[in-house]
Write a protein that holds these residues in place. Structure first.
Motif, PDB file in Angstrom:
ATOM      1  N   PRO A  66       8.515  11.321  -0.829  1.00  0.00           N
ATOM      2  CA  PRO A  66       7.648  10.601  -1.763  1.00  0.00           C
ATOM      3  C   PRO A  66       7.820  11.088  -3.194  1.00  0.00           C
ATOM      4  O   PRO A  66       8.038  12.278  -3.449  1.00  0.00           O
ATOM      5  CB  PRO A  66       6.237  10.906  -1.246  1.00  0.00           C
ATOM      6  N   PHE A  77       6.178  11.884  -6.716  1.00  0.00           N
ATOM      7  CA  PHE A  77       4.861  12.263  -7.216  1.00  0.00           C
ATOM      8  C   PHE A  77       4.663  11.645  -8.598  1.00  0.00           C
ATOM      9  O   PHE A  77       5.374  11.976  -9.548  1.00  0.00           O
ATOM     10  CB  PHE A  77       4.721  13.783  -7.284  1.00  0.00           C
ATOM     11  N   THR A  87       2.181  11.439 -11.592  1.00  0.00           N
ATOM     12  CA  THR A  87       1.091  12.324 -12.004  1.00  0.00           C
ATOM     13  C   THR A  87       0.569  11.995 -13.398  1.00  0.00           C
ATOM     14  O   THR A  87       1.301  11.539 -14.268  1.00  0.00           O
ATOM     15  CB  THR A  87       1.545  13.798 -11.983  1.00  0.00           C
ATOM     16  N   LYS A 100      -3.034   4.770  -8.507  1.00  0.00           N
ATOM     17  CA  LYS A 100      -3.184   4.426  -7.090  1.00  0.00           C
ATOM     18  C   LYS A 100      -3.155   2.912  -6.884  1.00  0.00           C
ATOM     19  O   LYS A 100      -2.558   2.418  -5.921  1.00  0.00           O
ATOM     20  CB  LYS A 100      -4.490   5.011  -6.551  1.00  0.00           C
ATOM     21  N   VAL A 139       0.416   1.746  -7.067  1.00  0.00           N
ATOM     22  CA  VAL A 139       1.158   2.144  -5.857  1.00  0.00           C
ATOM     23  C   VAL A 139       0.839   1.184  -4.717  1.00  0.00           C
ATOM     24  O   VAL A 139       1.736   0.677  -4.024  1.00  0.00           O
ATOM     25  CB  VAL A 139       0.815   3.596  -5.458  1.00  0.00           C
ATOM     26  N   ASN A 140      -0.442   0.912  -4.506  1.00  0.00           N
ATOM     27  CA  ASN A 140      -0.855   0.052  -3.395  1.00  0.00           C
ATOM     28  C   ASN A 140      -0.453  -1.405  -3.610  1.00  0.00           C
ATOM     29  O   ASN A 140      -0.049  -2.091  -2.661  1.00  0.00           O
ATOM     30  CB  ASN A 140      -2.367   0.156  -3.191  1.00  0.00           C
ATOM     31  N   SER A 167       3.105   3.029  -0.885  1.00  0.00           N
ATOM     32  CA  SER A 167       2.359   4.241  -0.543  1.00  0.00           C
ATOM     33  C   SER A 167       3.177   5.209   0.303  1.00  0.00           C
ATOM     34  O   SER A 167       2.894   6.405   0.329  1.00  0.00           O
ATOM     35  CB  SER A 167       1.060   3.880   0.185  1.00  0.00           C
ATOM     36  N   SER A 168       4.188   4.712   1.011  1.00  0.00           N
ATOM     37  CA  SER A 168       5.047   5.615   1.784  1.00  0.00           C
ATOM     38  C   SER A 168       6.154   6.208   0.932  1.00  0.00           C
ATOM     39  O   SER A 168       6.822   7.159   1.352  1.00  0.00           O
ATOM     40  CB  SER A 168       5.669   4.873   2.971  1.00  0.00           C
ATOM     41  N   ARG A 223       3.321   8.896  -4.343  1.00  0.00           N
ATOM     42  CA  ARG A 223       1.967   9.455  -4.252  1.00  0.00           C
ATOM     43  C   ARG A 223       1.425   9.661  -5.654  1.00  0.00           C
ATOM     44  O   ARG A 223       2.082  10.310  -6.490  1.00  0.00           O
ATOM     45  CB  ARG A 223       1.966  10.789  -3.498  1.00  0.00           C
ATOM     46  N   ILE A 233      -1.110  11.539  -7.972  1.00  0.00           N
ATOM     47  CA  ILE A 233      -1.917  12.760  -7.950  1.00  0.00           C
ATOM     48  C   ILE A 233      -2.232  13.197  -9.374  1.00  0.00           C
ATOM     49  O   ILE A 233      -1.589  12.767 -10.336  1.00  0.00           O
ATOM     50  CB  ILE A 233      -1.220  13.911  -7.195  1.00  0.00           C
ATOM     51  N   CYS A 259       0.478  20.347  -3.317  1.00  0.00           N
ATOM     52  CA  CYS A 259       1.306  19.391  -2.579  1.00  0.00           C
ATOM     53  C   CYS A 259       2.708  19.250  -3.154  1.00  0.00           C
ATOM     54  O   CYS A 259       3.596  18.676  -2.513  1.00  0.00           O
ATOM     55  CB  CYS A 259       0.626  18.023  -2.544  1.00  0.00           C
TER      56      CYS A 259
END
Length: 266
Positions: A127, A129, A131, A141, A144-145, A150-151, A154, A156, A167
């Motif tokens: 994945p 990141f 940020t 988010k 991403v969705n 999402s796979s 991520r 964060i 992470c």
């Protein structure tokens, strides 16, 4: 285009408004989503109050485009900027098949355009990141969705100058940063985060539009610590250069010029 919170988003956005009022940016209404070609990123748009959803295909480099929602409630980081489009295009065109086995991290991601373009258009096996500050997390988010990534990606929180999130693994790292030099007091924090992330074998692809002398002061600081080189000859280089958009690679110094890197707490 975002970094650590050193003042409230609303007050910072107001102080920045005079600097970016004439900046090149992309905007579309919520009711109209049209394909975006990279050349359109150079069209000047002065209105900063609108937000929308933009379909990004990077001139056809992305076989399946990504949809990026803009949201300016938390400041200018929630919109698309030409430096992000340039960096996204460069990564997909030049590094489509060279990122396997890499830990990939986007700093100051804002809407997440660059990381999502890499997730969609490049071969990766871990994945990415994406940020930014806490205030940008819902937008990251959401994007991403929206793109069903999402796979592959991520979202964060990573505040520059703070310890890295647990992470984020230590290892072969590719760091992506677009328009992260807009706020001079944050330069030492950004340098600190790059020190934590860039281990031997790592590289940061760093893209920005030269607007003020402060931008060059950051590069001067970076050159004292890292090996910094301008990247030329990429797709549409001359067009972007005419708009004062520049792309650099930033790497740790070689062993003979070694510096002490901050340890990764993971």
């Amino acid at each position: 285009m975002a970094g650590p919170i050193l003042q409230s988003p609303s007050s910072f956005n107001e102080s920045l408004r005079s600097d970016v009022a004439n900046e090149d940016r992309i905007s579309t209404s919520l009711d109209s989503v049209a394909p975006l070609e990279v050349s359109e990123s150079l069209v000047p748009v002065r209105e900063m109050k609108q937000a929308g959803t933009i379909c990004v295909s990077l001139d056809g480099l992305l076989r399946r485009p990504i949809f990026i929602k803009e949201d300016l409630k938390e400041g200018c980081g929630g919109q698309l900027w030409p430096a992000g489009l340039l960096l996204a295009q460069y990564m997909v065109h030049e590094h489509r098949a060279s990122l396997l086995g890499k830990t990939i991290i986007e700093l100051g991601a804002g809407s997440g355009l660059v990381g999502l373009a890499v997730a969609r258009g490049c071969s990766t096996n871990s994945p990415i990141f994406i940020t930014d500050q806490e205030c940008m997390l819902p937008l990251m988010k959401d994007n991403v969705n929206t793109n069903d990534l999402s796979s592959n990606a991520r979202a964060i929180v990573l505040d520059w100058g703070s310890p890295l999130p647990d992470c984020i693994p230590y290892g072969s790292t590719v760091v992506l940063a677009a328009d992260c030099v807009y706020f001079e007091p944050a330069f030492p924090l950004l340098i600190s985060t790059l020190q934590q992330l860039l281990s031997p074998g790592s590289v940061c692809y760093f893209c920005f539009k030269r607007r003020r002398r402060a931008d060059l002061r950051f590069m001067k600081q970076a050159k004292k610590i890292f090996d910094v080189a301008e990247i030329r000859g990429y797709m549409d280089h001359d067009n972007f250069a005419r708009e004062n958009l520049f792309l650099y690679s930033i790497r740790p110094r070689s062993a003979k010029n070694n510096i002490t890197l901050l340890p990764n707490p993971c």
